[in-house]
Design an enzyme around this catalytic site. Structure first.
Site, PDB file in Angstrom:
ATOM      1  N   THR A  59      99.659   5.616  34.560  1.00 26.99           N
ATOM      2  CA  THR A  59     100.058   6.487  33.462  1.00 26.99           C
ATOM      3  C   THR A  59     100.396   5.649  32.237  1.00 26.99           C
ATOM      4  O   THR A  59     101.003   4.590  32.348  1.00 26.99           O
ATOM      5  CB  THR A  59     101.255   7.375  33.842  1.00 26.99           C
ATOM      6  N   PHE A  83     102.416   5.366  28.834  1.00 32.36           N
ATOM      7  CA  PHE A  83     103.619   5.871  28.168  1.00 32.36           C
ATOM      8  C   PHE A  83     103.671   5.366  26.733  1.00 32.36           C
ATOM      9  O   PHE A  83     103.177   4.277  26.441  1.00 32.36           O
ATOM     10  CB  PHE A  83     104.871   5.402  28.912  1.00 32.36           C
TER      11      PHE A  83
END
Lengths: 280, 280
Positions: free
Chosen positions: B178, B180
């Site tokens: 992921t 960020f």
């Protein structure tokens, strides 16, 4: 949809009373055999395994954007798109009499519907818990049996589950519309002069690849009405592109542009050509 | 992040133990004042109203795609992107001893995490109810107090809520990562030679508009690493485009391409230039 066998079955995202159900009724007014299923993947698999002749799936909402399980469903599936429908979405806040008397503590709905009523909820119920559930009709079903729980759903669901309409048209965008697709093992429809074609492009993961993929469409004067990128799930940070374009795959310009695109991309999958829907 | 005031506060999608929390700790190793908030919109508003100096938001997962509330957050906000981080996501199935003994009836997690473990769940727990909740850590918190409920979350959450690790690395894509972003009222960072720039393009709703918008980047040899379309929310079926490109807004080529783009589009909003993250 023409040429419907009289005993044909249509699968949709259930339970009864969802917007998918409302869309399916509009698309197949003469059909009486419905197969409500639990999620969008099941609509695909019900048609693939022959439990249903057609499926109806939401693909995009004008406020919230694409319905990702539908886009992802086309990657794995060999089903085609046979038709599209634009359905005006009118959300209502609905609850039982008992919930109205005791007060609303929680508002349940599908995540997309909660998103479509974000401003209204912020203004009227800023402190209530929001509960995302699998569909609007499921929220209505729960509201019918749970004191303190209100649902956001359509009028069809309210009447089906015997709930009161506390407030109508609570969606933030008053032109809120969802686009639905009919999927099936359909032969390509004939060009009507006002068609759309949907494709998936698996492009090489190189600089400039999307630009080069769009270039043939630009050169042949073909309008793209939608472009959405999704992870390819083949390697991190590589993408598929979903493209809707104006025209039929049998039109000469579309045929040539697709042919050129096939030389540039790893894979081009044509999901179908179908008559363009007219907004309600 | 350098230049951190010692008493700075960082907001993230809570509760404690989320992947956002893990990302925030990596990004701000010296910070001790954390502000866990209930949703991504609140991360934006906590920084905007001065309750926090920085916010940490997930923007994209390599399997599931964009985190839409983050993309939508940038449209309304004047905050900038100051930094990015790539975090490997390792999901675990976790539960209390009591749940292990009595048997798992429901599996709760954030919708994206359920999606990232779709194949594994289908193979191992095809019949269990899946419950989407607001975060993985919230799922862990619920699993700690609800017999029969297991959660999908990270090891941080398991240890924080005293839960057993029933199975590790259950994510379908073993390179699941992921991305960020750090958001704040930051001055533009200096070019490092390996930067990225994020922009939002509000394009005219006309045929060929996206192609023409991408053309200057192609001509100046600027690679796009991400392109995502979202409804503009100004009119049905009109779109914004989120673009990440390689380079810094102070680089001559980027500056010229952005200048040309501004002549073509209704609006171009530069969200920030920041050093490109390196995968773990």
């Amino acid at each position: 949809m023409s040429d419907q066998p009289s005993a044909a079955t249509v699968a949709f995202l259930g339970p009864a009373g969802t917007y998918s159900h409302a869309a399916a009724i509009k698309l197949f007014p003469e059909i009486t055999r419905w197969l409500p299923v639990a999620d969008i993947q099941e609509v695909f698999s019900a048609v693939e395994c022959g439990k249903a002749h057609w499926g109806v799936v939401p693909v995009e909402n004008s406020s919230e954007g694409s319905v990702l399980p539908t886009l992802d469903g086309f990657v794995q599936s060999q089903l085609c798109i046979c038709a599209e429908l634009l359905l005006r979405i009118e959300h209502c806040l609905i609850a039982t009499e008992a919930t109205v008397v005791s007060g609303i503590k929680t508002i349940a709905s599908h995540q997309q519907s909660l998103g479509q009523c974000r401003q209204w909820l912020k203004q009227h119920y800023p402190d209530l818990e929001q509960m995302p559930v699998s569909s609007n009709a499921e929220a209505a079903r729960m509201a019918a049996i749970t004191e303190g729980l209100a649902a956001i759903a359509g009028k069809t669901a309210a009447s089906l589950y015997g709930l009161n309409l506390l407030q109508e048209s609570i969606e933030d965008a008053q032109d809120n519309t969802t686009r639905f697709l009919v999927i099936g093992n359909c032969a390509a429809s004939k060009p009507t002069g006002k068609d759309k074609t949907s494709i998936i492009i698996l492009a090489h993961n190189e600089p400039g690849t999307l630009f080069r993929a769009l270039e043939p469409f630009h050169r042949f004067g073909i309008s793209l009405t939608k472009l959405e990128s999704r992870p390819s799930r083949k390697a991190a940070w590589s993408y598929l592109f979903y493209v809707d374009l104006e025209g039929h795959q049998d039109d000469e310009a579309v045929r040539q542009a697709l042919h050129e695109l096939e030389q540039l991309a790893i894979e081009v999958k044509v999901l179908g050509s179908y008559p363009a829907a007219v907004a309600e």
